[in-house]
Design a protein around this motif. Structure first.
Motif, mmCIF file in Angstrom:
data_model
loop_
_atom_site.group_PDB
_atom_site.id
_atom_site.type_symbol
_atom_site.label_atom_id
_atom_site.label_comp_id
_atom_site.label_asym_id
_atom_site.label_seq_id
_atom_site.Cartn_x
_atom_site.Cartn_y
_atom_site.Cartn_z
ATOM 1 N N THR A 278 0.860 -0.999 -0.006
ATOM 2 C CA THR A 278 0.088 0.099 -0.031
ATOM 3 C C THR A 278 1.085 1.115 0.018
ATOM 4 O O THR A 278 1.923 1.363 0.406
ATOM 5 N N TYR A 279 0.241 2.232 -0.375
ATOM 6 C CA TYR A 279 0.960 3.710 -0.538
ATOM 7 C C TYR A 279 -0.062 4.820 -0.038
ATOM 8 O O TYR A 279 -1.345 4.613 -0.328
ATOM 9 N N GLY A 280 0.243 5.853 0.575
ATOM 10 C CA GLY A 280 -0.445 6.702 0.918
ATOM 11 C C GLY A 280 0.095 7.854 1.865
ATOM 12 O O GLY A 280 1.308 7.682 2.141
ATOM 13 N N HIS A 289 -3.388 4.081 -2.899
ATOM 14 C CA HIS A 289 -2.808 3.009 -3.898
ATOM 15 C C HIS A 289 -2.448 1.679 -3.240
ATOM 16 O O HIS A 289 -1.944 1.597 -2.077
ATOM 17 N N ALA A 290 -2.747 0.670 -4.044
ATOM 18 C CA ALA A 290 -2.668 -0.572 -3.410
ATOM 19 C C ALA A 290 -2.393 -1.566 -4.624
ATOM 20 O O ALA A 290 -2.813 -1.644 -5.555
ATOM 21 N N ILE A 303 3.784 0.075 -6.028
ATOM 22 C CA ILE A 303 2.829 0.419 -5.130
ATOM 23 C C ILE A 303 1.391 0.191 -5.454
ATOM 24 O O ILE A 303 0.511 0.698 -4.644
ATOM 25 N N GLY A 304 1.014 -0.010 -6.707
ATOM 26 C CA GLY A 304 -0.206 -0.243 -7.093
ATOM 27 C C GLY A 304 -0.864 0.705 -8.028
ATOM 28 O O GLY A 304 -0.345 1.688 -8.483
ATOM 29 N N LEU A 365 1.654 1.854 -10.514
ATOM 30 C CA LEU A 365 2.800 2.749 -10.458
ATOM 31 C C LEU A 365 3.983 2.096 -9.391
ATOM 32 O O LEU A 365 3.790 1.224 -8.728
ATOM 33 N N VAL A 366 5.204 2.778 -9.911
ATOM 34 C CA VAL A 366 6.150 2.409 -9.173
ATOM 35 C C VAL A 366 6.839 3.640 -8.395
ATOM 36 O O VAL A 366 7.198 4.546 -9.137
ATOM 37 N N HIS A 367 7.355 3.491 -7.167
ATOM 38 C CA HIS A 367 7.962 4.567 -6.494
ATOM 39 C C HIS A 367 9.331 4.824 -6.990
ATOM 40 O O HIS A 367 9.990 3.645 -7.007
ATOM 41 N N GLU A 368 9.738 6.090 -7.405
ATOM 42 C CA GLU A 368 11.210 6.150 -7.959
ATOM 43 C C GLU A 368 11.930 7.153 -7.149
ATOM 44 O O GLU A 368 13.033 7.683 -7.488
#
Length: 396
Positions: A278-280, A289-290, A303-304, A365-368
């Motif tokens: 998850t992301y937030g 996002h998940a 991150i989804g 999405l991918v965290h960069e």
């Protein structure tokens, strides 16, 4: 509060909170919440609550909301000066329970017993504040994030669906009760009829004790920081062990997931356990996002995708902007900081996350990385500027 009241009406005799041998049913918790609302009085404003890891903190949280107030958790382990700073910055007019000597004008209110006379649930609007939490600020002072009731209502419903929570679930209360991740555990559970389980041994620093405790408590849902999950997977690998058989869901987030640990996870006996990354952000209310991590990742772990209530926009520099009904109202008393981070694009209000992302061919999405100097420590955003400011102000 409407969803909690509906859960009380449907499941009055089911366990709501468990701590050791102590059990509070939904009807008993509701009585405690209403007694707290009566003690506070209608619309008490911002209320500071010492966020100890006990069922009383959950009753205080719901009691403040029931009274029409704004919940402000304060870590009782913080130095008194830090607690005063947070109480003042959030504009608290009352403090529930015991704590340090309060700033001038803040009234002390004792937490009632569950058997005290109950009060009524206050009428509220969607834009009324639900809670105030703090993020790190570059000026050396924390930034109070004001989250409206509309946002927490929308997100709680989305998380119930994402997690598939049912009245048969037993959710471990693991996250710090002064940080927003705890609301991912508390609110979906207590608006469904599930049990929220407090296990002291889950915080012992010993994985064997934790695993024995969650097995004995028949826990079905875990919500863990990614860094903690990494070490748990290492332990399971080293000991050739497995999670207790009733665990069906593990939610992780707060930091990047290691592809190596994800590969290890898939070699364990985890086929029956759903794993969600998850992301937030605090400013966008819990999770936005998940991604179900159903297979090992060859590169960075995504991150989804955005949850149904979330709008996203990716800027030319790759910055992720998040819009929709889950946005915070802004930073209390900081109009400049609010205007800097909450912006409009094509007449839509967004929050600038400061996170740079890319998109996979499948739409994940991918965290960069970050576009600023903020760091993540145990899943919490920390601005080095606040650390520097606190060090500079120290008399030593």
């Amino acid at each position: 509060m409407r969803a909690f009241a509906e859960a009380v009406a449907r499941h009055p005799g089911r366990p709501a909170l468990e701590h050791g041998d102590g059990v509070l049913t939904y009807a008993e918790l509701d009585a405690w919440v209403r007694a707290t609302a009566r003690r506070l009085g209608p619309r008490p404003g911002a209320v500071a609550v010492p966020a100890a890891r006990t069922p009383a903190t959950v009753a205080a949280l719901l009691g403040v909301l029931a009274a029409g107030g704004t919940y402000v958790p304060i870590d009782p382990s913080h130095p008194p000066a830090r607690q005063h700073e947070l109480i003042t910055a959030s504009g608290c007019t009352a403090a529930l329970g015991t704590g340090p000597a309060l700033p001038f004008g803040v009234r002390q209110v004792d937490l009632p017993n569950a058997t005290d006379e109950p009060g009524e649930i206050a009428a509220v609007a969607g834009d009324d504040p639900a809670y105030i939490l703090f993020t790190s600020g570059s000026t050396g002072a924390p930034k109070p994030v004001v989250t409206p009731r509309r946002a927490i209502g929308v997100v709680t419903g989305a998380l119930r669906e994402l997690f598939g929570i049912t009245p048969d679930d037993r959710v471990l209360q693991f996250a710090s009760l002064n940080w927003d991740t705890c609301l991912e555990e508390i609110l979906p559970a207590l608006t469904t009829g599930a049990a929220l389980v407090f296990c002291d041994d889950a915080h012992s620093g010993s994985f064997p004790r934790m695993l024995r405790a969650i097995k004995a408590a028949r826990v079905t849902v875990l919500d863990l920081p990614s860094a903690y999950w990494h070490e748990l997977v290492r332990h399971l690998m080293d000991e050739r062990a497995a999670l207790p058989p009733l665990v069906r869901l593990v939610v992780i987030g707060g930091e990047a997931v290691s592809a190596a640990r994800l590969s290890d996870w898939r070699t364990l006996r985890t086929n029956s356990i759903r794993l969600i990354n998850t992301y937030g952000c605090t400013e966008t209310t819990l999770i936005t996002h998940a991604a179900d991590l159903t297979a090992p990742s060859l590169g960075k772990v995504p991150i989804g995708r955005p949850l149904p209530h979330v709008r996203q926009h990716i800027g030319e520099d790759g910055e992720l902007l998040i819009g929709g009904p889950s946005l915070a109202l802004g930073y209390r008393g900081l109009p400049g900081a609010t205007a800097e981070r909450f912006v409009e694009r094509d007449a839509v209000r967004y929050f600038r996350t400061g996170d740079r992302v890319s998109t996979t061919p499948g739409g994940m999405l991918v965290h960069e990385g970050r576009l600023d100097h903020e760091l993540k420590i145990r899943g919490v955003r920390v601005d080095p500027g606040e650390v520097e400011g606190q060090m500079a102000a120290h008399p030593g």
